[in-house]
Design an enzyme around this catalytic site. Structure first.
Site: not given
Ligand code: THU
Length: 132
Positions: A45, A56, A87
């Protein structure tokens, strides 16, 4: 070749690499190449939230940079009670670089798994054929 169960374990371990400063939602991924290598990913992040990169996609991009092009499965583990699905943005990337037959192993907090093909997660996908 790593089993789905072993790949799931690696995705759970990869959560510890996550930098989830803002959401505190840690995600790990383990991507398997057709010849048996495993590349890990975790979400990273940023204070400018939109620049966040999912687990992913860090795994896929890292694998591509290593020269890998053929993939058989990806396991995804997060801090969620339900099986964690990729996502929408990650589905697009997984479809283009890993293909419709990729096994997507989604994991819940109990360590249980549910497997779907990419073609089930992203039917009717936009792809390079539309650009011709
Ligand atoms: N996130 C992922 O790394 N993969 C997913 O499939 C869903 C969301 C992360 C993005 C962000 O850092 C946190 O989860 C919350 O959305």
């Amino acid at each position: 070749m790593t089993s789905h169960k072993e790949l799931a374990e690696l995705a759970i371990q990869a959560k510890s690499k996550s930098i989830a400063t803002y959401s505190n939602f840690h995600v790990g991924a383990a991507l398997q190449t057709e010849d048996g290598k495993v590349i890990l990913g975790a979400n990273i992040e940023n204070a400018s939230y939109g620049l966040t990169m999912c687990a992913e996609r860090t795994a896929v991009f890292s694998a591509l940079l290593d020269g890998e092009r053929k993939f058989s499965a990806i396991a995804i583990a997060g801090d969620s009670d339900d099986y964690l699905p990729p996502c929408g943005a990650c589905r697009q990337i997984l479809m283009e670089f890993c293909g419709k037959d990729l096994d997507v192993i989604m994991i819940n907090l109990k360590g249980e798994t549910k497997v779907l093909k990419m073609s089930e997660l992203l039917p009717h996908s936009f792809n390079e054929e539309f650009l011709k």
